[in-house]
Motif scaffolding. Structure first.
Motif, PDB file in Angstrom:
ATOM      1  N   SER A  41       0.872  -1.176   0.000  1.00  0.00           N
ATOM      2  CA  SER A  41       0.000   0.000   0.000  1.00  0.00           C
ATOM      3  C   SER A  41       0.904   1.219   0.000  1.00  0.00           C
ATOM      4  CB  SER A  41      -0.917   0.026   1.215  1.00  0.00           C
ATOM      5  OG  SER A  41      -1.732   1.187   1.195  1.00  0.00           O
ATOM      6  N   SER A  75     -11.585   3.799  -5.907  1.00  0.00           N
ATOM      7  CA  SER A  75     -11.602   2.477  -5.294  1.00  0.00           C
ATOM      8  C   SER A  75     -11.753   2.613  -3.783  1.00  0.00           C
ATOM      9  CB  SER A  75     -10.311   1.718  -5.628  1.00  0.00           C
ATOM     10  OG  SER A  75      -9.175   2.419  -5.159  1.00  0.00           O
ATOM     11  N   ASN A  77     -12.639  -0.035   0.004  1.00  0.00           N
ATOM     12  CA  ASN A  77     -12.446  -1.397   0.502  1.00  0.00           C
ATOM     13  C   ASN A  77     -13.718  -2.226   0.551  1.00  0.00           C
ATOM     14  OD1 ASN A  77     -13.683  -0.238   2.710  1.00  0.00           O
ATOM     15  ND2 ASN A  77     -11.890  -0.331   4.034  1.00  0.00           N
ATOM     16  N   SER A  78     -14.862  -1.649   0.149  1.00  0.00           N
ATOM     17  CA  SER A  78     -16.104  -2.407   0.053  1.00  0.00           C
ATOM     18  C   SER A  78     -17.184  -1.539  -0.566  1.00  0.00           C
ATOM     19  CB  SER A  78     -16.575  -2.884   1.440  1.00  0.00           C
ATOM     20  OG  SER A  78     -16.971  -1.778   2.234  1.00  0.00           O
ATOM     21  N   SER A  81     -18.494   0.710   2.185  1.00  0.00           N
ATOM     22  CA  SER A  81     -17.749   1.955   2.346  1.00  0.00           C
ATOM     23  C   SER A  81     -18.116   2.946   1.251  1.00  0.00           C
ATOM     24  CB  SER A  81     -16.240   1.677   2.297  1.00  0.00           C
ATOM     25  OG  SER A  81     -15.865   0.782   3.303  1.00  0.00           O
ATOM     26  N   GLU A 211     -12.373  -8.643  -0.925  1.00  0.00           N
ATOM     27  CA  GLU A 211     -13.223  -7.543  -0.490  1.00  0.00           C
ATOM     28  C   GLU A 211     -12.818  -6.316  -1.303  1.00  0.00           C
ATOM     29  OE1 GLU A 211     -15.686  -7.850   1.515  1.00  0.00           O
ATOM     30  OE2 GLU A 211     -15.253  -9.709   2.611  1.00  0.00           O
ATOM     31  N   GLY A 212     -13.748  -5.408  -1.507  1.00  0.00           N
ATOM     32  CA  GLY A 212     -13.405  -4.200  -2.248  1.00  0.00           C
ATOM     33  C   GLY A 212     -14.622  -3.590  -2.907  1.00  0.00           C
ATOM     34  N   ARG A 230     -12.664   8.829   1.914  1.00  0.00           N
ATOM     35  CA  ARG A 230     -11.951   7.545   1.871  1.00  0.00           C
ATOM     36  C   ARG A 230     -10.677   7.559   2.702  1.00  0.00           C
ATOM     37  NH1 ARG A 230      -9.449   5.715  -3.885  1.00  0.00           N
ATOM     38  NH2 ARG A 230      -8.422   7.752  -3.655  1.00  0.00           N
ATOM     39  N   ARG A 254      -9.544   2.485   2.247  1.00  0.00           N
ATOM     40  CA  ARG A 254      -8.576   2.324   1.171  1.00  0.00           C
ATOM     41  C   ARG A 254      -8.404   0.861   0.741  1.00  0.00           C
ATOM     42  NH1 ARG A 254      -4.375   5.986   4.599  1.00  0.00           N
ATOM     43  NH2 ARG A 254      -4.066   3.913   5.504  1.00  0.00           N
ATOM     44  N   LEU A 255      -8.234   0.666  -0.557  1.00  0.00           N
ATOM     45  CA  LEU A 255      -7.912  -0.630  -1.131  1.00  0.00           C
ATOM     46  C   LEU A 255      -6.389  -0.796  -1.132  1.00  0.00           C
ATOM     47  CD1 LEU A 255      -9.902  -2.712  -2.483  1.00  0.00           C
ATOM     48  CD2 LEU A 255      -9.098  -1.856  -4.694  1.00  0.00           C
ATOM     49  N   THR A 256      -5.916  -2.033  -1.116  1.00  0.00           N
ATOM     50  CA  THR A 256      -4.469  -2.269  -1.143  1.00  0.00           C
ATOM     51  C   THR A 256      -3.968  -2.444  -2.578  1.00  0.00           C
ATOM     52  OG1 THR A 256      -4.598  -4.679  -1.043  1.00  0.00           O
ATOM     53  CG2 THR A 256      -4.678  -3.480   1.056  1.00  0.00           C
ATOM     54  N   GLN A 259      -4.988  -5.931  -3.868  1.00  0.00           N
ATOM     55  CA  GLN A 259      -6.370  -6.004  -4.341  1.00  0.00           C
ATOM     56  C   GLN A 259      -6.536  -5.291  -5.682  1.00  0.00           C
ATOM     57  OE1 GLN A 259      -7.613  -4.422  -0.459  1.00  0.00           O
ATOM     58  NE2 GLN A 259      -9.298  -5.902  -0.537  1.00  0.00           N
TER      59      GLN A 259
END
Length: 428
Positions: A41, A75, A77-78, A81, A211-212, A230, A254-256, A259
């Protein structure tokens, strides 16, 4: 005449169905590259060049924008979100009311509470499960701020009518596209018709990163606000120079990089997955349309993603209940590999109408004082009669349209339905 399995006859199928898994070597290779880079990340929760995330996040968001032909993809994390961020970006707050679906995953209705706004439930149309326009109009007042439209089961809602009402009353429209990625309404992608569209990348969706989620919009202001929410908005706005502080209480949504790398490869598979689901759904509809006690969904100017395929059972014609019919069909089949404890993936109804869950029945969310709920807004049984009738009496769903099911697998399911339909008198 075949004896139904529920009455001691032989089952149509005695082996498990293959489980859904569309991860292959392409995703594995990309994840390995990210792991080898050591950058899992790159976000910083401060105004900095890394505020918007690392290289893979940027690449993924660009690919998503190109696919859906939109200006901004954010983007998260879900999908959960995403809805929270979207409502915050629209300025929803205390005293506001948000029109929500009564038949969806719970966050579609509970998200307004995160901003201290009040959910107001709308009924659905019985044919395509679109938002009922009359129900929307009935619930609009001077406090209404937004509508969260859910394209439930993968079937686009009636967006032209919804947008017309929203424009008349100056309301924001947020499209929850968790179950309908890549579908179109009048040749427009769902998610691009309202102010903001939100997609899920949860592990059991059409494409996933475990997840995302992703939010899309063509509005620069809304995109900026969602990016701030976010990523720790309150720590960013001062140095960024944003002076509008409304709802600038940020989260870590936040998304990684891992992902995002998976998401880039998964997006390439969306069209193929949709085609498979649509082709299989057509076979089920053709097989079951001949029975007058079964209703299938008829589409007009829209495509369907078939997250679940839905049917309606008319017990007044069949002479038995939906639940008895479905129990007999399930007895003819087997479960899915890895999910044996869940049984055959055919469901009576979907989820309990959301206003009937304890949080709304007791009007308790954050604390025992009922904060954000209003005395004049009732969540009593009967609030959405169409949804209640669908859930408790008519609707059933199945998860037998997805890959990697083969045509033989689909034909087994069809054979189970047909066997029970042709021998329905055994159940009376």
């Amino acid at each position: 005449m075949s004896v139904l399995a529920i009455n001691g006859g032989d089952k149509v199928r005695d082996k498990l169905f293959p489980r859904y898994n569309n991860i292959d070597q392409n995703e594995i290779n990309e994840v390995v590259k990210v792991m080898q880079s050591g950058v899992l990340s790159k976000y910083l929760g401060a105004w900095h060049e890394d505020f918007y995330g690392g290289d893979k996040i940027q690449e993924f968001e660009k690919a998503w924008s190109e696919y859906f032909e939109v200006k901004h993809s954010i983007s998260v994390n879900s999908n959960t979100s995403g809805i929270i961020a979207a409502l915050g970006a629209c300025g929803v707050g205390l005293g506001d009311e948000v029109l929500v679906s009564s038949y969806s995953m719970s966050i579609s209705a509970s998200a307004p509470l995160f901003w201290n706004a009040t959910p107001v439930f709308c009924d659905l149309e019985p044919e395509t499960y679109s938002f009922c326009i009359d129900s929307i109009k009935k619930n609009i007042n001077e406090n209404t701020k937004a509508i969260v439209v859910v394209h439930i089961f993968g079937c686009p809602s009636n967006m032209n009518e919804i947008m017309e009402v929203a424009k008349e009353h100056n309301l924001y429209v947020i499209e929850d596209c968790a179950q309908a990625p890549g579908t179109k309404y009048h040749d427009k992608f769902v998610g691009t018709i309202g102010d903001i569209g939100i997609f899920s990348l949860n592990y059991h969706k059409h494409i996933h990163t475990g997840e995302g989620g992703v939010c899309i919009t063509n509005n620069d202001t809304l995109a900026n606000k969602m990016q701030l929410i976010r990523n720790h908005a309150e720590s960013v706005v001062e140095n960024k120079g944003d002076i509008q502080l409304e709802n600038m209480l940020g989260f870590n949504f936040r998304l990684t990089e891992i992902q995002a790398a998976i998401g880039i490869e998964q997006l390439k598979k969306l069209d193929t997955e949709l085609k498979i689901r649509q082709e299989y759904a057509k076979l089920y509809n053709e097989a079951l349309d001949k029975y007058d006690f079964i209703k299938t969904v008829k589409l007009d100017n829209r495509t369907h993603a078939y997250y679940f395929q839905t049917f309606q059972f008319l017990e007044e014609i069949a002479g038995i209940s939906r639940d008895k019919f479905i129990t007999a069909v399930k007895a003819e089949l087997e479960a899915v590999e890895g999910r044996e404890n869940e049984g055959v993936p055919i469901g009576q109804g979907y989820v309990k109408p959301l206003y009937l869950i304890p949080m709304f029945q007791n009007k308790i969310a954050y604390n025992s004082k009922g904060f954000a709920f209003k005395d004049e807004i009732s969540y009593e049984k009967g609030t959405c009669p169409v949804v209640e009738d669908m859930h408790y009496n008519k609707l059933w769903t199945h998860d037998f349209t997805r890959s990697p099911l083969s045509l033989d697998d689909v034909n087994d399911v069809i054979s189970a339905y047909v066997k029970v339909c042709e021998n329905i008198d055994e159940l009376k």
